[in-house]
Design an enzyme around this catalytic site. Structure first.
Site, PDB file in Angstrom:
ATOM      1  N   GLY A 147      24.132  32.019  30.058  1.00 35.25           N
ATOM      2  CA  GLY A 147      23.710  30.923  29.196  1.00 35.25           C
ATOM      3  C   GLY A 147      22.488  31.229  28.355  1.00 35.25           C
ATOM      4  O   GLY A 147      22.315  32.327  27.818  1.00 35.25           O
ATOM      5  N   ASP A 151      17.244  35.412  38.659  1.00 36.39           N
ATOM      6  CA  ASP A 151      18.198  34.317  38.796  1.00 36.39           C
ATOM      7  C   ASP A 151      18.575  34.162  40.267  1.00 36.39           C
ATOM      8  O   ASP A 151      18.505  35.123  41.042  1.00 36.39           O
ATOM      9  CB  ASP A 151      19.456  34.586  37.965  1.00 36.39           C
ATOM     10  N   ASP A 161      15.400  32.612  44.274  1.00 34.16           N
ATOM     11  CA  ASP A 161      15.408  31.157  44.192  1.00 34.16           C
ATOM     12  C   ASP A 161      14.000  30.735  43.788  1.00 34.16           C
ATOM     13  O   ASP A 161      13.081  30.747  44.611  1.00 34.16           O
ATOM     14  CB  ASP A 161      15.796  30.556  45.534  1.00 34.16           C
ATOM     15  N   VAL A 162      13.818  30.371  42.529  1.00 35.53           N
ATOM     16  CA  VAL A 162      12.461  30.085  42.042  1.00 35.53           C
ATOM     17  C   VAL A 162      11.900  28.792  42.611  1.00 35.53           C
ATOM     18  O   VAL A 162      10.713  28.505  42.433  1.00 35.53           O
ATOM     19  CB  VAL A 162      12.418  30.054  40.497  1.00 35.53           C
ATOM     20  N   ASN A 196      12.824  29.684  32.250  1.00 36.11           N
ATOM     21  CA  ASN A 196      14.051  29.026  31.810  1.00 36.11           C
ATOM     22  C   ASN A 196      14.869  28.436  32.963  1.00 36.11           C
ATOM     23  O   ASN A 196      15.715  27.577  32.731  1.00 36.11           O
ATOM     24  CB  ASN A 196      14.914  30.031  31.040  1.00 36.11           C
ATOM     25  N   TYR A 205      16.004  14.852  36.279  1.00 30.21           N
ATOM     26  CA  TYR A 205      15.972  15.897  35.264  1.00 30.21           C
ATOM     27  C   TYR A 205      15.090  15.501  34.090  1.00 30.21           C
ATOM     28  O   TYR A 205      14.259  16.285  33.617  1.00 30.21           O
ATOM     29  CB  TYR A 205      17.391  16.194  34.786  1.00 30.21           C
ATOM     30  N   LYS A 247      11.634  17.454  32.804  1.00 38.83           N
ATOM     31  CA  LYS A 247      11.444  18.061  31.494  1.00 38.83           C
ATOM     32  C   LYS A 247      10.260  17.434  30.748  1.00 38.83           C
ATOM     33  O   LYS A 247       9.568  18.126  29.986  1.00 38.83           O
ATOM     34  CB  LYS A 247      12.725  17.968  30.670  1.00 38.83           C
ATOM     35  N   LEU A 297      22.011  19.806  23.028  1.00 42.11           N
ATOM     36  CA  LEU A 297      23.171  20.190  23.832  1.00 42.11           C
ATOM     37  C   LEU A 297      23.602  21.581  23.415  1.00 42.11           C
ATOM     38  O   LEU A 297      23.892  21.832  22.248  1.00 42.11           O
ATOM     39  CB  LEU A 297      24.307  19.196  23.617  1.00 42.11           C
ATOM     40  N   VAL A 298      23.645  22.497  24.381  1.00 38.17           N
ATOM     41  CA  VAL A 298      24.127  23.849  24.148  1.00 38.17           C
ATOM     42  C   VAL A 298      25.323  24.067  25.076  1.00 38.17           C
ATOM     43  O   VAL A 298      25.211  23.860  26.290  1.00 38.17           O
ATOM     44  CB  VAL A 298      23.033  24.900  24.427  1.00 38.17           C
TER      45      VAL A 298
END
Length: 252
Positions: A16, A36, A59-60, A86, A150, A154, A182-183
């Site tokens: 992504g 990741d 796992d961040v 990200n 979420y 953000k 939106l991506v």
């Protein structure tokens, strides 16, 4: 190669938007560390450019695993010059159904990981007199959206971006955020499929709101990142850059 000799760490990098960031950074000459929770090794092998490439499973949302990843980067490269935060999780949540465990997981991955990585890598950036931190925010913060955990995370990312910019600006370090609309990544499309309208309907609805009438693609974000990490952006900090085809016409 504008970033030749620089080392970039990108979280949420296996696919992504995060992978598009890695592609652009590698093409511009940077050493790229892709972090990741999924193994990014295979994806890293496909990156362009002549710089070094490394994939790390992490796992961040787990501070101990962040410490391990940071140690690996510093042992191999000495410092991180470009940090791209990200990684994110985005389960649908509302007030009636969100659990405290899920709430904390969203904040840990989406917000606290930024703090952990920035705190670890900022000393090396200060010593070098140059650094770039770019966080992935979201245009959701300006929309009538009911995605409780979420959206909150953000909004906090945007505030943390500005707070870090205030603190680090006199050290040659800039801190900015890219806020996509939106991506159509695999992760987003998978989320849509389990929560109602078809992906085609969702994409068409968002595209209709844009000034630029085409769907957003990950490379759009990679292009914005290339500017923010370049020397051309050395007077740009504390900004939330909305890259959404014109959906957002005011910043917050």
């Amino acid at each position: 190669m504008a970033l030749d000799g620089k080392t970039a760490v990108v979280t949420g990098a296996a696919r992504g938007i995060g992978y598009a960031y890695c592609q652009r950074l590698a093409a511009d000459g940077a050493n790229v560390v892709a972090v990741d929770i999924e193994d990014p090794t295979a994806a890293v092998r496909e990156l362009p450019g002549g710089g070094d490439k490394l994939g790390l499973v992490c796992d961040v949302g787990d501070p101990s695993r962040v410490d391990t990843a940071v140690g690996t980067v510093l042992d191999r490269y000495g410092r991180c010059d470009i940090l791209v935060n990200n990684a994110g999780v985005f389960p649908f949540t509302d007030l009636d159904h969100v659990t405290i465990e899920l709430w904390r997981r969203v904040q840990a991955v989406n917000v606290e990981a930024i703090l952990l990585f920035a705190r670890a890598f900022a000393p090396g950036m200060r010593a070098a007199g140059w650094g770039r931190i770019v966080n992935t925010g979201s245009g959701i913060t300006l929309m009538q959206n009911r995605d409780l955990a979420y959206m909150t995370s953000k909004g906090t990312v945007h505030a943390l971006t500005r707070a870090l910019a205030n603190e680090l600006g006199d050290s040659g370090i800039t801190v900015n955020a890219i806020a996509p609309g939106l991506v159509a990544t695999d992760g987003f499309l998978g989320r849509v499929r389990t929560n109602g309208p078809s992906t085609e309907e969702v994409i068409a609805r968002m595209t209709a709101m844009q000034t630029i009438k085409r769907p957003s693609v990950p490379a759009d974000l990679g292009n914005a990142l290339a500017f923010l990490v370049s020397d051309d952006a050395d007077f740009v900090t504390g900004q939330i850059l909305h890259v959404d085809g014109g959906v957002t016409r005011t910043g917050a």
